[in-house]
Design a protein around this motif. Structure first.
Motif, mmCIF file in Angstrom:
data_model
loop_
_atom_site.group_PDB
_atom_site.id
_atom_site.type_symbol
_atom_site.label_atom_id
_atom_site.label_comp_id
_atom_site.label_asym_id
_atom_site.label_seq_id
_atom_site.Cartn_x
_atom_site.Cartn_y
_atom_site.Cartn_z
ATOM 1 N N ARG A 237 48.582 12.082 50.272
ATOM 2 C CA ARG A 237 48.735 10.634 50.459
ATOM 3 C C ARG A 237 47.423 10.004 50.905
ATOM 4 N NH1 ARG A 237 49.268 7.963 54.989
ATOM 5 N NH2 ARG A 237 49.945 9.778 56.189
ATOM 6 N N VAL A 240 45.099 9.637 48.029
ATOM 7 C CA VAL A 240 45.476 8.490 47.206
ATOM 8 C C VAL A 240 45.008 7.198 47.861
ATOM 9 C CG1 VAL A 240 47.420 7.174 46.272
ATOM 10 C CG2 VAL A 240 47.457 9.669 46.170
ATOM 11 N N ALA A 245 42.284 10.535 44.638
ATOM 12 C CA ALA A 245 43.272 11.423 44.024
ATOM 13 C C ALA A 245 43.194 11.380 42.506
ATOM 14 C CB ALA A 245 44.678 11.049 44.487
ATOM 15 N N ILE A 250 48.545 12.856 41.968
ATOM 16 C CA ILE A 250 49.570 11.818 42.108
ATOM 17 C C ILE A 250 50.922 12.345 41.637
ATOM 18 C CG2 ILE A 250 50.310 9.589 41.168
ATOM 19 C CD1 ILE A 250 47.383 8.713 41.314
ATOM 20 N N LEU A 265 51.714 5.361 46.558
ATOM 21 C CA LEU A 265 51.983 5.385 45.122
ATOM 22 C C LEU A 265 52.244 3.973 44.601
ATOM 23 C CD1 LEU A 265 54.275 8.556 44.891
ATOM 24 C CD2 LEU A 265 51.865 8.360 44.251
ATOM 25 N N CYS A 268 49.168 2.078 43.879
ATOM 26 C CA CYS A 268 48.481 2.485 42.640
ATOM 27 C C CYS A 268 48.982 1.704 41.429
ATOM 28 C CB CYS A 268 48.670 3.980 42.395
ATOM 29 S SG CYS A 268 47.779 5.046 43.536
ATOM 30 N N LEU A 274 45.823 4.020 36.853
ATOM 31 C CA LEU A 274 46.744 4.900 37.570
ATOM 32 C C LEU A 274 48.182 4.395 37.559
ATOM 33 C CD1 LEU A 274 44.642 5.779 40.771
ATOM 34 C CD2 LEU A 274 44.988 7.188 38.739
ATOM 35 N N ALA A 278 51.497 6.662 38.469
ATOM 36 C CA ALA A 278 52.122 6.357 39.756
ATOM 37 C C ALA A 278 53.594 6.003 39.571
ATOM 38 C CB ALA A 278 51.379 5.213 40.438
#
Length: 441
Positions: A237, A240, A245, A250, A265, A268, A274, A278
């Protein structure tokens, strides 16, 4: 009349092999589709079996035709011929086919491995073991794959094969991991530090499958997902959040299913590069069925364009269109990446999740959760691989399972997994973290 009947029958056998080849190729093509439904290939596999049955009752002439196909045919015909030799236990014909095999052709090598995985007679297992240590070194990748997927107890032979042919380290190490060969631990730890990243990754997974993985050892996103604990989820985490990341990491967060990571997430979704991965990771964890049909334009192949189309493409990036004026492409069902849609979903559903637990498709993780994911026709091929490894590495399920087994074999294995889950599942608290059958932190 006999000559005519003989020629007619020969032609039928050739057609059976050609049909097997076409169906085998279709099966492999389906498996590469991103929206692959693993049950879709059942009909193809049944049709392959029907053609194999026809060859099985074809007697000497069918064997003669298959003998020629094994040396001169395409990769699908080789698959059919090798399966026939195995089911007829025609060891001399198989040996001849191996001598004639073009091992520089990866498709033919793959077809050989799949045929042996499908039909290797039990009495021939000892010959596979012997060939690993003394036979043609070009056979090692195929025989290693067969030993690993069928769980043949050939650990010592695989280590011997690795010593004499280190260039085949990858398939041998993958097989050692499937066999959980404890004596291979020193070799695998050495491979972790080697220059070949693919071999190192395989050694990492092999050690975790054997129960020899350690938190301080190098780890891939795959092993982080199927062996990591809360600390792993926190570390991912943070990567990210820091923007470091990879897409694979992910997705690993999506499999870990830890609610504290969902905000990262979600953030993202605002990054175009991403957003889709995500959204996939969030769906894997939460079970939110936020999907939408999206038109995906077909990639432009300049070599296939007419002169005026090529000019329009090169000057104005104007892609060719169909006769009705619509662009070439297809409608694909994809996860929703709109942050507003996800915010609304979380506002309506967040209260039902416990931040201390882990989730898969909205359910607290447990053996039954992963079995259900393996059974689902809509199961993403990546999720099914993760699920199989979760059952093995986290919970210690002993059932042999491979995502590319024939459907009938997968169904048999899944029934065995269900039985194991009903008997052993009470030992595992839903949503808690486990590793090798024991609680982990």
């Amino acid at each position: 009349m006999y000559a005519t009947l003989h020629a007619f029958t020969r032609g039928l056998h050739e057609e059976h092999l050609q049909e097997i080849s076409l169906l085998f190729e279709q099966r492999q093509a389906l498996r590469l589709k991103p929206d692959f439904n693993w049950l879709e290939v059942a009909d193809i596999e049944e049709r392959i079996e029907a053609h194999l049955d026809a060859l099985l009752i074809g007697g000497e002439l069918a064997l003669e035709v298959s003998r020629r196909a094994a040396s001169e045919g395409d990769f699908g015909e080789i698959f059919g011929a090798i399966v026939l030799f195995c089911r007829q236990q025609q060891a001399p014909l198989l040996a001849e086919a191996l001598r004639m095999m073009d091992f520089k052709d990866p498709k033919k090598q793959f077809a050989l491995a799949m045929a042996l995985r499908k039909a290797l007679p039990t009495p021939w297992a000892s010959f596979v073991e012997q060939a690993l240590t003394q036979g043609d070194a070009r056979l090692i990748p195929v025989l290693a794959a067969v030993s690993g997927h069928l769980r043949l107890p050939h650990g010592a032979a695989l280590l011997a094969a690795l010593r004499r042919s280190p260039e085949h380290a990858l398939p041998v190490i993958e097989a050692l991991g499937r066999l959980r060969e404890a004596s291979a631990e020193p070799v695998l730890r050495a491979a972790l530090q080697g220059p070949d990243a693919e071999v190192s990754d395989a050694a990492d997974l092999a050690l975790w499958r054997m129960g020899r993985g350690q938190p301080d050892m190098p780890a891939t996103p795959l092993t982080l997902a199927v062996a990591g604990g809360p600390a792993t989820a926190t570390a991912l985490r943070q990567r990210v959040e820091a923007g470091h990341a990879s897409p694979e990491e992910i997705l690993a967060l999506g499999i870990l299913g830890h609610p504290p990571a969902w905000r990262a997430l979600y953030d993202c979704l605002g990054q175009p590069e991403l957003a889709e991965v995500a959204a996939i990771a969030l769906q894997w964890s939460t079970g939110a069925d936020l999907q939408a049909d999206v038109f995906v334009p077909e990639e432009v192949d300049e070599q296939a364009l007419f002169k005026d189309e090529l000019q329009a493409w090169q000057q104005y990036k104007q892609a060719p269109v169909r006769l009705d004026g619509q662009p070439f492409g297809e409608v694909v069902n994809k996860p929703v990446t709109d942050p507003v849609a996800w915010q609304q979903w979380f506002e309506a559903n967040a209260a039902r999740f416990d931040r201390r637990l882990r989730y898969h498709k909205g359910r607290p993780c447990a053996p039954a959760t992963w079995v259900a994911s393996l059974q689902s026709p809509r199961g993403d091929a990546r999720v099914r691989r993760y699920a199989a490894l979760e059952m093995e590495i986290r919970y210690g399920c002993p059932v042999r399972f491979e995502v590319d087994m024939d459907v009938i074999q997968q169904r048999h294995a899944l029934r065995a997994m269900e039985d194991w889950s009903r008997k052993e599942g009470a030992r595992f608290q839903p949503g808690h973290w486990y590793l090798h059958g024991a609680a982990s932190e």
